[in-house]
Design a protein around this motif. Structure first.
Motif, PDB file in Angstrom:
ATOM      1  N   LEU A   1       0.824  -1.208   0.000  1.00 22.54           N
ATOM      2  CA  LEU A   1       0.000   0.000   0.000  1.00 22.54           C
ATOM      3  C   LEU A   1       0.858   1.259   0.000  1.00 22.54           C
ATOM      4  O   LEU A   1       0.492   2.271  -0.598  1.00 22.54           O
ATOM      5  CB  LEU A   1      -0.931  -0.008   1.215  1.00 22.54           C
ATOM      6  CG  LEU A   1      -2.104  -0.989   1.156  1.00 22.54           C
ATOM      7  CD1 LEU A   1      -2.989  -0.828   2.374  1.00 22.54           C
ATOM      8  CD2 LEU A   1      -2.937  -0.790  -0.112  1.00 22.54           C
ATOM      9  N   THR A   2       1.995   1.216   0.682  1.00 20.64           N
ATOM     10  CA  THR A   2       2.888   2.380   0.670  1.00 20.64           C
ATOM     11  C   THR A   2       3.382   2.660  -0.745  1.00 20.64           C
ATOM     12  O   THR A   2       3.391   3.812  -1.210  1.00 20.64           O
ATOM     13  CB  THR A   2       4.078   2.140   1.605  1.00 20.64           C
ATOM     14  OG1 THR A   2       3.585   1.884   2.933  1.00 20.64           O
ATOM     15  CG2 THR A   2       4.999   3.335   1.620  1.00 20.64           C
ATOM     16  N   ARG A   3       3.785   1.588  -1.441  1.00 23.97           N
ATOM     17  CA  ARG A   3       4.223   1.758  -2.827  1.00 23.97           C
ATOM     18  C   ARG A   3       3.069   2.217  -3.721  1.00 23.97           C
ATOM     19  O   ARG A   3       3.230   3.107  -4.567  1.00 23.97           O
ATOM     20  CB  ARG A   3       4.792   0.437  -3.341  1.00 23.97           C
ATOM     21  CG  ARG A   3       5.277   0.482  -4.782  1.00 23.97           C
ATOM     22  CD  ARG A   3       5.787  -0.877  -5.207  1.00 23.97           C
ATOM     23  NE  ARG A   3       4.778  -1.902  -5.039  1.00 23.97           N
ATOM     24  CZ  ARG A   3       3.778  -2.128  -5.899  1.00 23.97           C
ATOM     25  NH1 ARG A   3       3.672  -1.366  -6.984  1.00 23.97           N
ATOM     26  NH2 ARG A   3       2.908  -3.085  -5.685  1.00 23.97           N
ATOM     27  N   TYR A   4       1.886   1.641  -3.513  1.00 21.10           N
ATOM     28  CA  TYR A   4       0.737   1.995  -4.351  1.00 21.10           C
ATOM     29  C   TYR A   4       0.305   3.442  -4.101  1.00 21.10           C
ATOM     30  O   TYR A   4      -0.132   4.131  -5.041  1.00 21.10           O
ATOM     31  CB  TYR A   4      -0.415   1.047  -4.067  1.00 21.10           C
ATOM     32  CG  TYR A   4      -1.670   1.379  -4.831  1.00 21.10           C
ATOM     33  CD1 TYR A   4      -1.737   1.220  -6.214  1.00 21.10           C
ATOM     34  CD2 TYR A   4      -2.797   1.878  -4.179  1.00 21.10           C
ATOM     35  CE1 TYR A   4      -2.883   1.546  -6.920  1.00 21.10           C
ATOM     36  CE2 TYR A   4      -3.942   2.198  -4.876  1.00 21.10           C
ATOM     37  CZ  TYR A   4      -3.984   2.031  -6.243  1.00 21.10           C
ATOM     38  OH  TYR A   4      -5.122   2.358  -6.944  1.00 21.10           O
ATOM     39  N   SER A   5       0.426   3.924  -2.861  1.00 23.95           N
ATOM     40  CA  SER A   5       0.056   5.310  -2.565  1.00 23.95           C
ATOM     41  C   SER A   5       0.909   6.281  -3.374  1.00 23.95           C
ATOM     42  O   SER A   5       0.403   7.284  -3.897  1.00 23.95           O
ATOM     43  CB  SER A   5       0.216   5.581  -1.072  1.00 23.95           C
ATOM     44  OG  SER A   5      -0.681   4.797  -0.316  1.00 23.95           O
ATOM     45  N   GLN A   6       2.191   5.980  -3.479  1.00 28.09           N
ATOM     46  CA  GLN A   6       3.059   6.848  -4.280  1.00 28.09           C
ATOM     47  C   GLN A   6       2.670   6.800  -5.759  1.00 28.09           C
ATOM     48  O   GLN A   6       2.662   7.829  -6.449  1.00 28.09           O
ATOM     49  CB  GLN A   6       4.527   6.414  -4.111  1.00 28.09           C
ATOM     50  CG  GLN A   6       5.031   6.533  -2.682  1.00 28.09           C
ATOM     51  CD  GLN A   6       4.957   7.955  -2.155  1.00 28.09           C
ATOM     52  OE1 GLN A   6       5.183   8.912  -2.892  1.00 28.09           O
ATOM     53  NE2 GLN A   6       4.636   8.095  -0.883  1.00 28.09           N
ATOM     54  N   GLU A   7       2.326   5.603  -6.242  1.00 29.93           N
ATOM     55  CA  GLU A   7       1.933   5.473  -7.644  1.00 29.93           C
ATOM     56  C   GLU A   7       0.641   6.228  -7.937  1.00 29.93           C
ATOM     57  O   GLU A   7       0.539   6.940  -8.945  1.00 29.93           O
ATOM     58  CB  GLU A   7       1.764   3.988  -7.993  1.00 29.93           C
ATOM     59  CG  GLU A   7       3.063   3.196  -7.970  1.00 29.93           C
ATOM     60  CD  GLU A   7       2.827   1.728  -8.269  1.00 29.93           C
ATOM     61  OE1 GLU A   7       1.646   1.345  -8.424  1.00 29.93           O
ATOM     62  OE2 GLU A   7       3.817   0.981  -8.351  1.00 29.93           O
ATOM     63  N   ILE A   8      -0.348   6.086  -7.057  1.00 24.93           N
ATOM     64  CA  ILE A   8      -1.646   6.722  -7.324  1.00 24.93           C
ATOM     65  C   ILE A   8      -1.536   8.245  -7.195  1.00 24.93           C
ATOM     66  O   ILE A   8      -2.236   8.993  -7.897  1.00 24.93           O
ATOM     67  CB  ILE A   8      -2.734   6.152  -6.387  1.00 24.93           C
ATOM     68  CG1 ILE A   8      -4.127   6.526  -6.905  1.00 24.93           C
ATOM     69  CG2 ILE A   8      -2.557   6.629  -4.968  1.00 24.93           C
ATOM     70  CD1 ILE A   8      -5.250   5.889  -6.124  1.00 24.93           C
ATOM     71  N   LYS A   9      -0.660   8.723  -6.321  1.00 28.39           N
ATOM     72  CA  LYS A   9      -0.457  10.167  -6.221  1.00 28.39           C
ATOM     73  C   LYS A   9       0.116  10.713  -7.529  1.00 28.39           C
ATOM     74  O   LYS A   9      -0.324  11.754  -8.022  1.00 28.39           O
ATOM     75  CB  LYS A   9       0.490  10.477  -5.059  1.00 28.39           C
ATOM     76  CG  LYS A   9      -0.136  10.358  -3.682  1.00 28.39           C
ATOM     77  CD  LYS A   9       0.882  10.681  -2.596  1.00 28.39           C
ATOM     78  CE  LYS A   9       0.263  10.553  -1.214  1.00 28.39           C
ATOM     79  NZ  LYS A   9       1.257  10.839  -0.139  1.00 28.39           N
ATOM     80  N   THR A  10       1.092  10.010  -8.078  1.00 31.49           N
ATOM     81  CA  THR A  10       1.688  10.444  -9.347  1.00 31.49           C
ATOM     82  C   THR A  10       0.660  10.401 -10.479  1.00 31.49           C
ATOM     83  O   THR A  10       0.559  11.331 -11.298  1.00 31.49           O
ATOM     84  CB  THR A  10       2.883   9.543  -9.686  1.00 31.49           C
ATOM     85  OG1 THR A  10       3.816   9.581  -8.610  1.00 31.49           O
ATOM     86  CG2 THR A  10       3.552   9.999 -10.965  1.00 31.49           C
ATOM     87  N   GLU A  11      -0.129   9.317 -10.533  1.00 30.37           N
ATOM     88  CA  GLU A  11      -1.143   9.192 -11.584  1.00 30.37           C
ATOM     89  C   GLU A  11      -2.201  10.269 -11.449  1.00 30.37           C
ATOM     90  O   GLU A  11      -2.617  10.896 -12.446  1.00 30.37           O
ATOM     91  CB  GLU A  11      -1.784   7.801 -11.493  1.00 30.37           C
ATOM     92  CG  GLU A  11      -2.802   7.550 -12.585  1.00 30.37           C
ATOM     93  CD  GLU A  11      -3.427   6.170 -12.470  1.00 30.37           C
ATOM     94  OE1 GLU A  11      -4.311   5.844 -13.290  1.00 30.37           O
ATOM     95  OE2 GLU A  11      -3.034   5.416 -11.543  1.00 30.37           O
ATOM     96  N   ARG A  12      -2.664  10.513 -10.232  1.00 30.18           N
ATOM     97  CA  ARG A  12      -3.684  11.549 -10.016  1.00 30.18           C
ATOM     98  C   ARG A  12      -3.152  12.922 -10.433  1.00 30.18           C
ATOM     99  O   ARG A  12      -3.864  13.703 -11.080  1.00 30.18           O
ATOM    100  CB  ARG A  12      -4.068  11.560  -8.540  1.00 30.18           C
ATOM    101  CG  ARG A  12      -4.975  12.707  -8.126  1.00 30.18           C
ATOM    102  CD  ARG A  12      -5.258  12.639  -6.635  1.00 30.18           C
ATOM    103  NE  ARG A  12      -5.984  13.807  -6.199  1.00 30.18           N
ATOM    104  CZ  ARG A  12      -5.424  14.972  -5.862  1.00 30.18           C
ATOM    105  NH1 ARG A  12      -4.103  15.094  -5.935  1.00 30.18           N
ATOM    106  NH2 ARG A  12      -6.160  15.992  -5.467  1.00 30.18           N
ATOM    107  N   LYS A  13      -1.921  13.206 -10.085  1.00 28.78           N
ATOM    108  CA  LYS A  13      -1.332  14.490 -10.446  1.00 28.78           C
ATOM    109  C   LYS A  13      -1.285  14.660 -11.959  1.00 28.78           C
ATOM    110  O   LYS A  13      -1.564  15.748 -12.495  1.00 28.78           O
ATOM    111  CB  LYS A  13       0.082  14.572  -9.853  1.00 28.78           C
ATOM    112  CG  LYS A  13       0.773  15.889 -10.107  1.00 28.78           C
ATOM    113  CD  LYS A  13       2.137  15.919  -9.435  1.00 28.78           C
ATOM    114  CE  LYS A  13       2.853  17.243  -9.685  1.00 28.78           C
ATOM    115  NZ  LYS A  13       4.193  17.275  -9.034  1.00 28.78           N
ATOM    116  N   THR A  14      -0.979  13.580 -12.673  1.00 29.15           N
ATOM    117  CA  THR A  14      -0.913  13.641 -14.135  1.00 29.15           C
ATOM    118  C   THR A  14      -2.280  13.925 -14.740  1.00 29.15           C
ATOM    119  O   THR A  14      -2.420  14.786 -15.635  1.00 29.15           O
ATOM    120  CB  THR A  14      -0.364  12.309 -14.675  1.00 29.15           C
ATOM    121  OG1 THR A  14       0.938  12.082 -14.132  1.00 29.15           O
ATOM    122  CG2 THR A  14      -0.285  12.339 -16.194  1.00 29.15           C
TER     123      THR A  14
END
Length: 607
Positions: A145-158
């Motif tokens: 979940l820690t790794r996924y949180s970073q991924e989803i933050k980047t995707e949302r920002k894009t």
């Protein structure tokens, strides 16, 4: 085209296209009069624009809340794993706290004590399973979940960056359209004024023909500029409408779909994590069940009769029950006696008579004695307890004798190496230690014989050599069966009557494993016929460095060479190896890597 014509009519009324709210906020037409196509278009355009801007903000807040929720759940699982670790640590400490100490080793002979110890071991395994829960949660949930949180933050920002960029582009196009419209409006006004001025000049008879012609050309130029502005405005309007249509029907919906897919994926990951949270516990339930089954089996293994028998065996005194005490009549002058079957009868035989006070003391099983004055022969104990103590003492002495003999064997081997290789050390430097060890062995053997005598007394028979050798450990058998080798150290020998004496010319025995035969008259070399029977291999070794082996008794080796080990290092720094049936000798232990394994692959025992 109708819509465009109506739009131009609307623009001719000098109303600002940017002020769409003014147009829509006009009084609603009567219900019987429907909206014109232009009004419907502008109303739909305004609604879409407002919807896009407002919902982007709402979606941005909602998706950020979803990410915060993932991080909140991650923190929850982390705290749960810490609780599991603390619980496991406390359970392990509890199990360790109640583990039996060395002084409580006697507890192991009782089934109920063993059952409790088994329960403690199972509890320790039980604690280990909670550690597994914490580790699995850390690896399968928290880390993911820690790794996924970073991924989803980047995707949302894009996604939101693309949406904001698209909005800025359409707003810039709208501003450009407004600029074209205002230019067209100005050019139309200028053309109208130029036309009116031309008509006025043309109607005035006082104006020269040249002035009229100039006014006419000016009006034509203004009309041409208005026509060009109209074409430019019409072209840009068409382009803007196309971009606007693509923005609201293609770009923005695609961005919304990506945000929706991102959100659905986040929700699915949350579901998977919640399921894993339960499965982590479910996976260890069978193992925890086995731990509990082990505790149950340990409890069922308790045997009360066996434990009571152990207590009886441990504390039985070995005494015969005393007989009846006879009445002693002090009213008559007579010799006071005790019954022949009394407890003190057997202990008072062939001894002078004692006073009544002394006779009372012979009934010591019924009187507590001072523990600080226990005699060396344990005579203060009942016969059975005394026998056990004496036997345990004899076993301890035999272990000490074996240790001394092992040290003697190692020093003897070291001395032999020094004799053959004087540059490695002085052989005479070992003699004081060998003499000290021989003296210690003699003292221990005398001590063992003393306790053997007391043990024989307790068992009701005098010391006999056969009984002594039967009760003692194999130390004496090993010592007496090993022939001596030539050295300057005294060795204990067994005399014909079974006693042990020290002879100045006696010799220290070598290791039992070598089975060395006495020297023969044909050769004076200690490595000659005395060791004609080749020793079996006990492992293999690999040469780490080359060794020339110039000294007598050593063997040359090359780096990487494989050899057979026939005698391991006894503490002198040398290992005995064999290359083939003819070549064997000593090599420095630090020069080889030894693999002691009697069943090692490639090891051959020479007979």
């Amino acid at each position: 085209m109708m819509m465009h014509e109506e739009l131009f009519d609307f623009l001719s009324r000098q109303r600002s296209v940017g002020s769409l709210r003014w147009f829509l906020e006009e009084p609603d037409p009567p219900s019987a009069v429907p909206l014109t196509p232009l009004q419907e278009y502008l109303q739909r355009l305004l609604e879409m624009k407002m919807l896009s801007s407002d919902q982007f903000d709402n979606l941005e807040k909602h998706t950020q809340w979803g990410i915060d929720f993932v991080e909140k759940y991650t923190k929850f699982v982390k705290e749960r794993s810490e609780i599991e670790l603390n619980y496991a640590r406390q359970m392990r400490n509890l199990s360790k706290k109640y583990q039996p100490k060395k002084k409580d080793e006697d507890e192991n002979k009782y089934t109920w004590c063993r059952a409790f110890h088994s329960t403690l071991n199972e509890l320790n395994d039980y604690a280990g399973q909670h550690e597994v829960i914490a580790e699995n949660m850390m690896s399968q949930i928290i880390a993911e979940l820690t790794r996924y949180s970073q991924e989803i933050k980047t995707e949302r920002k894009t996604h939101f960056h693309d949406g904001r960029k698209a909005q800025q582009h359409i707003e810039a196009g709208w501003k450009q359209l407004e600029s074209c419209k205002r230019k067209f409006e100005r050019d139309c006004k200028e053309a109208d004024r130029a036309q009116q001025y031309f008509e006025k000049m043309d109607a005035d008879i006082n104006v020269t023909k040249a002035d009229v012609e100039k006014a006419r050309q000016q009006a034509q130029m203004r009309h041409q500029m208005a026509s060009d502005s109209k074409s430019e405005y019409s072209s840009y309007l068409q382009k803007f409408n196309q971009e606007q249509n693509e923005h609201y029907y293609t770009i923005i919906p695609n961005i919304f779909q990506k945000i929706q897919a991102m959100e659905e994926k986040r929700i699915e990951r949350m579901g998977e994590s919640l399921k894993t949270f339960a499965e982590v516990d479910r996976q260890i339930l069978p193992i925890i069940g086995k731990c509990l089954d082990g505790m149950t089996q340990a409890a069922e293994s308790i045997e009360s009769k066996t434990d009571s028998s152990q207590v009886i065996e441990s504390y039985k005194s070995g005494f015969e029950p005393p007989g009846d005490v006879e009445f002693e009549d002090y009213g008559q002058a007579m010799k006071r006696t005790v019954s022949e079957t009394s407890l003190t009868n057997s202990r008072s035989e062939n001894k002078p008579e004692r006073s009544s006070k002394s006779k009372t003391k012979t009934l010591w099983p019924f009187i507590k004695k001072n523990k600080g004055s226990n005699p060396e022969d344990f005579s203060h104990l009942p016969p059975e307890q005394r026998r056990k103590k004496l036997q345990a003492k004899i076993d301890d002495i035999n272990k000490d004798i074996q240790k001394e003999m092992d040290q003697r064997d190692a020093l003897t081997k070291m001395k032999e190496v020094y004799i053959k290789n004087p540059q490695m050390g002085d052989p005479n430097s070992v003699d004081p230690r060998l003499a000290e060890i021989a003296h210690n062995i003699e003292k221990l053997q005398v001590e063992a014989q003393k306790f053997e005598g007391w043990l024989a007394e307790v068992e009701g028979r005098m010391p006999v050599k056969s009984d002594t050798s039967r009760r003692t450990s194999t130390v004496y058998e090993t010592q007496n069966s090993t022939p001596p080798t030539n050295n300057n150290c005294a060795q204990d020998r067994e005399s014909p009557d079974g006693s042990y004496t020290e002879e100045p010319s006696s010799e220290v025995q070598t290791s039992n494993e070598s089975k060395v035969q006495p020297e023969t008259a044909e050769s004076g070399d200690e490595f000659d016929d005395a060791e004609e029977d080749m020793l079996p291999t006990i492992g293999t070794c690999k040469a780490l460095y080359p060794f020339e082996g110039h000294n007598e008794g050593t063997i040359a080796i090359t780096e990487g060479e494989l050899l057979y080990v026939i005698e391991e290092d006894k503490g002198d720094g040398w290992t005995r190896v064999r290359r083939n049936e003819e070549e064997e000798g000593y090599v420095p232990t630090s020069y080889v890597e030894v693999f002691l394994d009697s069943n090692a692959k490639g090891a051959i025992t020479y007979i």
